[in-house]
Design a protein around this motif. Sequence first.
Motif, PDB file in Angstrom:
ATOM      1  N   PRO A  86      49.224  36.700  41.368  1.00  0.00           N
ATOM      2  CA  PRO A  86      49.877  36.725  42.683  1.00  0.00           C
ATOM      3  C   PRO A  86      51.338  37.147  42.577  1.00  0.00           C
ATOM      4  N   ASN A  87      51.890  37.584  43.696  1.00  0.00           N
ATOM      5  CA  ASN A  87      53.314  37.904  43.755  1.00  0.00           C
ATOM      6  C   ASN A  87      54.139  36.621  43.721  1.00  0.00           C
ATOM      7  N   PRO A  88      55.348  36.697  43.177  1.00  0.00           N
ATOM      8  CA  PRO A  88      56.237  35.539  43.251  1.00  0.00           C
ATOM      9  C   PRO A  88      56.930  35.462  44.599  1.00  0.00           C
ATOM     10  N   GLU A 139      44.922  33.702  51.412  1.00  0.00           N
ATOM     11  CA  GLU A 139      45.351  32.840  50.312  1.00  0.00           C
ATOM     12  C   GLU A 139      46.759  32.303  50.583  1.00  0.00           C
ATOM     13  N   ILE A 140      47.613  33.122  51.171  1.00  0.00           N
ATOM     14  CA  ILE A 140      48.982  32.689  51.475  1.00  0.00           C
ATOM     15  C   ILE A 140      48.993  31.720  52.658  1.00  0.00           C
ATOM     16  N   ILE A 141      48.346  32.117  53.755  1.00  0.00           N
ATOM     17  CA  ILE A 141      48.314  31.277  54.964  1.00  0.00           C
ATOM     18  C   ILE A 141      47.067  30.400  54.935  1.00  0.00           C
ATOM     19  N   ARG A 142      47.268  29.100  55.088  1.00  0.00           N
ATOM     20  CA  ARG A 142      46.151  28.175  55.252  1.00  0.00           C
ATOM     21  C   ARG A 142      45.942  28.019  56.760  1.00  0.00           C
ATOM     22  N   THR A 146      44.628  38.803  43.929  1.00  0.00           N
ATOM     23  CA  THR A 146      43.852  37.593  44.205  1.00  0.00           C
ATOM     24  C   THR A 146      42.574  37.586  43.359  1.00  0.00           C
ATOM     25  N   ARG A 147      42.075  36.384  43.127  1.00  0.00           N
ATOM     26  CA  ARG A 147      40.810  36.229  42.387  1.00  0.00           C
ATOM     27  C   ARG A 147      39.662  36.902  43.141  1.00  0.00           C
ATOM     28  N   ASP A 203      39.673  39.549  45.066  1.00  0.00           N
ATOM     29  CA  ASP A 203      39.656  40.996  44.840  1.00  0.00           C
ATOM     30  C   ASP A 203      39.292  41.335  43.400  1.00  0.00           C
ATOM     31  N   ALA A 204      39.752  40.538  42.436  1.00  0.00           N
ATOM     32  CA  ALA A 204      39.399  40.793  41.036  1.00  0.00           C
ATOM     33  C   ALA A 204      37.888  40.756  40.850  1.00  0.00           C
ATOM     34  N   ASP A 205      37.233  39.787  41.493  1.00  0.00           N
ATOM     35  CA  ASP A 205      35.780  39.689  41.379  1.00  0.00           C
ATOM     36  C   ASP A 205      35.091  40.933  41.949  1.00  0.00           C
ATOM     37  N   LEU A 206      35.643  41.478  43.030  1.00  0.00           N
ATOM     38  CA  LEU A 206      35.053  42.682  43.623  1.00  0.00           C
ATOM     39  C   LEU A 206      35.212  43.886  42.698  1.00  0.00           C
TER      40      LEU A 206
END
Length: 366
Positions: free
Chosen positions: A174-176, A301-304, A155-156, A158-161
């Motif tokens: 992300p995973n497919p 991110e997956i669940i809204r 995820t973006r 986590d990348a930022d962290l």
Amino acid sequence: MTGYAQRDIFFVSNSVDELGGVTSWSHQMARLFTERGHRVHVVGITPPAVAQELGEVAYPTTTLYDGQPPRPGRARAASMREQAARLTALFSAARPGAVVIVTQVWAMEWVELADTRGLTVIGMSHESFRYSKASSRFRRVLRHYRDVDRMLVLTREDADLWIGQGLNNASFMPNPLPFMPEVPSPRTQKVVVSMGRLHDQKGIDMLLDTWAEVAPRHPDWTLRIYGSGEDEEMLHKQCTALGLDSSVEWMGRTSDVPGALRGGSVFVQSSRGEGFPLALMEAMAMAVPCAAFDCAPGVHEIIRDEEDGLLAALGNTGELARKLSTLMSDEELRDRMGKAARVNIQRYTTEEIVRRWEDLFRFLER
């Protein structure tokens, strides 16, 4: 295949057939890349402690060690150099433009001893930053992925962290979606489904505590737990101690995930840590609404939340019980969220994610 170079792609993991999501992801991507005309080779360092059945695969697999490597010391260092030389031999036979994707940081310790000149090397972490930071893997990621061409998380957020920790090569992918079945769950059975390894990370102990609150309110519902693992005996004892044996079914591992999900009306995930959980994606593809601990950026991110599923604070079994009860009590809500989940999860189709990978290969080759 149009517009993309056909490449040699190596996946290097701890094991080629270890039970767990990283292995499932590796072989899904290997199959997708093979179907796109790439030449794929999946490499494991050691045999797994617990294996999963792979079936026939359309690409070669190699395991470097017959057993476990020697303990740290001179013998270990010598054996690592020897096995890294085997990796070098594999890599040196690759065509120009080859890519090495290291799916777990322990495996990177062998890859960095090999000769990867002329290859693109991508290092991955399939868990959230928070979960990694609480483990020994955190320092290893900082050390061993610092100089790879790209360090990828899921995820973006986590990348930022990781960038904040000085890994300026960090990005996200992300995973497919594992599958998109034609026939979704009818959501007619009074069954809550859980799916995952019976291991501390998956929090089945917390799920049982949650179910102890839910079951008395919904005596006609069943919790169906799919999975196996090292905590199985302990969890069975906990289940009995909580008086839940009549409402919990232990199903073991299944090779028919769509079939298992088709038999449920609600999916629950109680993990302490995740990356970008395939099980949630699978449930949503089957139009089964999910209640889950919000344990990682990949989960929210997956669940809204409140749109296609319900999230509870990590470890708050009372809140997760309330979210489950809400879904179990309201058929109209289950139907609405299940249908929304099936639509929303299609933003992670295999076509979209493979295209993003191929764009990344081309970008890193410049």
